[in-house]
Design an enzyme around this catalytic site. Structure first.
Site, PDB file in Angstrom:
ATOM      1  CB  CYS A  72      -7.317   2.345   2.696  1.00 36.24           C
ATOM      2  SG  CYS A  72      -7.610   1.499   0.983  1.00 36.24           S
ATOM      3  CG  LEU A  73      -8.469   6.167   6.844  1.00 37.56           C
ATOM      4  CD1 LEU A  73      -9.537   6.679   7.933  1.00 37.56           C
ATOM      5  CD2 LEU A  73      -7.652   7.571   6.293  1.00 37.56           C
TER       6      LEU A  73
END
Length: 85
Positions: A72-73
């Site tokens: 999750c970036l």
């Protein structure tokens, strides 16, 4: 493919060139030293124009990895949005 002494490797699963399994070794001198993480990599048929799906199969406690192993970036979302324009 192997990253040499970097502790990173990835190989196709069987004869399927679009499904790979990877391993990342925890970095020396970090909280992750001595740990090994398994990842799954799934390449779309239109790769390299679309990115692969990468997921941690080994539980990983990291602020950029969710409870399901997804990375999750926000930067990935920026690239995805640029590709769709």
């Amino acid at each position: 493919m192997s990253g040499g002494d970097l502790g990173v490797s990835a190989f196709p699963v069987g004869e399927n060139i679009f499904t790979w399994v990877g391993t990342i070794e925890g970095g020396k001198g970090t909280l992750y030293e001595g740990l090994s993480y398994k990842l799954s990599l799934r390449f779309p048929t239109d790769y390299p124009f679309k990115p692969p799906q990468v997921k941690f199969e080994t539980t990983c406690f990291h602020p950029n990895v969710d409870q399901f192993g997804n990375i999750c970036l926000d930067i990935f979302q920026v690239f995805m949005n640029l590709e769709n324009k």
